[in-house]
Scaffold this active site. Structure first.
Site, PDB file in Angstrom:
ATOM      1  CG  ASP A  93      42.645  42.968  40.856  1.00  0.00           C
ATOM      2  OD1 ASP A  93      42.954  43.804  39.987  1.00  0.00           O
ATOM      3  OD2 ASP A  93      42.060  43.266  41.920  1.00  0.00           O
ATOM      4  CG  ASP A 113      43.167  46.916  37.047  1.00  0.00           C
ATOM      5  OD1 ASP A 113      41.990  46.842  36.664  1.00  0.00           O
ATOM      6  OD2 ASP A 113      43.490  47.421  38.139  1.00  0.00           O
ATOM      7  CD  GLU A 114      38.682  43.952  38.274  1.00  0.00           C
ATOM      8  OE1 GLU A 114      38.513  42.954  39.007  1.00  0.00           O
ATOM      9  OE2 GLU A 114      38.243  45.076  38.540  1.00  0.00           O
TER      10      GLU A 114
END
Length: 367
Positions: free
Chosen positions: A8, A102-103
């Site tokens: 993350d 983003d993860e």
């Protein structure tokens, strides 16, 4: 037993802006709109110290942090960096399941560098991300997706947390229920009302009791508190829906103006469906009133909608039929679901397209 990593990125959008503009480093930064109708898409950790969070209104964020610096989003940059990071992941395993820009989950049970330790792989990935992008990431390492997801949040920012099989049950028993992935604020309050504050409290309830209280989700809660999560990392997730919405700088009450805005949204959605040859059968329009009441109305069809004019006609008919229920709006949205490729793979993600022209928040959410 699987070896799962959840990576993350730390305050991704805001961190990219601080990286690319040295004047923003060390300062409270929010990506999004700073006006009364704006929404925070991402907040730097300097801003989070004041309570600023994503999805918060720009007005509230400014009240919490008067020195907050708002910057416009640059989604093409974020996408480019996200692709760069995913390239790093693929150096270690083909089993990469992106959840958003983003993860992502990675299954490194078997990996390209033949390293038996998922922890060492996570450390190496984090180091490479920082070296190659100038950004930091946090990681969770465990034997299933649920635990890895929770673990990645424990030592943020720029940290790592490992939950071994021996540690899993004691860890979950002491964990506050609001920290459980899949338990939102409303559900957490309901759990509190029934005396459920920790994983241990949750574990005392039978599956039948949890189903009675929370419906089908009760079965999920019964399993996860026992660290029971057999979901595989799926690199081929199919989108469940495609949606777009706009928040207006001023309330809209003219139905013809509403039709124009909905038409713009429908055109953007159709363009995405056409490009990906993934058309849907259910059309939903969303209204949000000035007092933030949300109304959605849908229509489903036997076959996919493959013509732009037809989609626009349906959207406008839905508006005509329901505009009296929401005569004044601050936000309008359109979503297509029941996509034809939805059932080709397990799982699914939702995509909200970015429509920055009139949005004061320029918000994109890809899940």
């Amino acid at each position: 037993m699987r070896k799962i990593i959840h990576i993350d990125m730390d305050a991704f959008f805001a961190s990219v802006e601080q990286r690319d503009n040295p004047d923003l480093r060390g300062k409270p930064v929010a990506v999004g709109g700073g006006g009364p109708r704006g929404v925070v898409a991402s907040a730097s950790y300097e801003a989070r110290k004041y309570g600023v969070r994503s999805a918060m209104s720009g007005g509230m964020a400014r009240r919490l942090c008067p020195d907050l610096i708002f910057v416009k989003s640059h989604f093409e940059v974020y996408r480019s960096v996200s692709n760069q990071i995913r390239g790093i992941f693929l150096d270690y395993t083909d089993l990469v399941e992106p959840l958003s820009l983003d993860e992502a989950y990675l299954d490194v049970t078997e990996n390209r560098i033949n390293l038996p330790s998922a922890t060492l792989i996570a450390q190496e990935i984090r180091k490479r991300i920082e070296t190659e992008t100038g950004l930091t990431a946090s990681a969770g390492v465990s034997f299933n997706k649920f635990l890895a997801k929770i673990a990645s949040d424990i030592n943020k920012p720029n940290g790592i947390k490992v939950i071994t099989p021996e540690e899993a049950i004691p860890f979950l028993e002491q964990l506050a229920v609001e920290k459980f992935h899949g338990v939102g604020k409303v559900t957490a309050r309901k759990m509190h009302n029934h005396g459920i504050y920790t994983g241990n409290d949750l574990k005392q309830r039978s599956e039948a009791d949890l189903v009675r209280l929370f419906g089908k989700a009760g079965r999920y809660y019964f399993r996860i508190v026992r660290a029971d999560d057999n979901r595989e990392v799926n690199p081929h997730r199919i989108r469940k829906s495609i949606g777009a919405e706009r928040t207006f700088n001023e309330d809209v009450s003219d139905p013809e103006v509403m039709k124009s805005k909905l038409t713009d949204l429908a055109e953007g959605i159709f363009s995405y469906m056409e490009k990906n040859q993934n058309f849907g059968r259910t059309v939903t329009i969303k209204f949000k009133s000035p007092d933030f009441k949300l109304l959605t109305r849908s229509r489903s069809f036997a076959s996919e909608i493959r013509n732009l004019d037809e989609l626009i006609r349906i959207v406008q008919e839905l508006l005509d039929q329901h505009v009296e229920e929401a005569p004044v709006v601050r936000l309008l949205g359109v979503t297509m679901s029941n996509l034809e490729k939805e059932n080709e793979a397990e799982g699914g993600v939702q995509l909200e397209l970015d429509f920055p022209e009139e949005r004061s928040d320029d918000f994109l959410n890809e899940e």
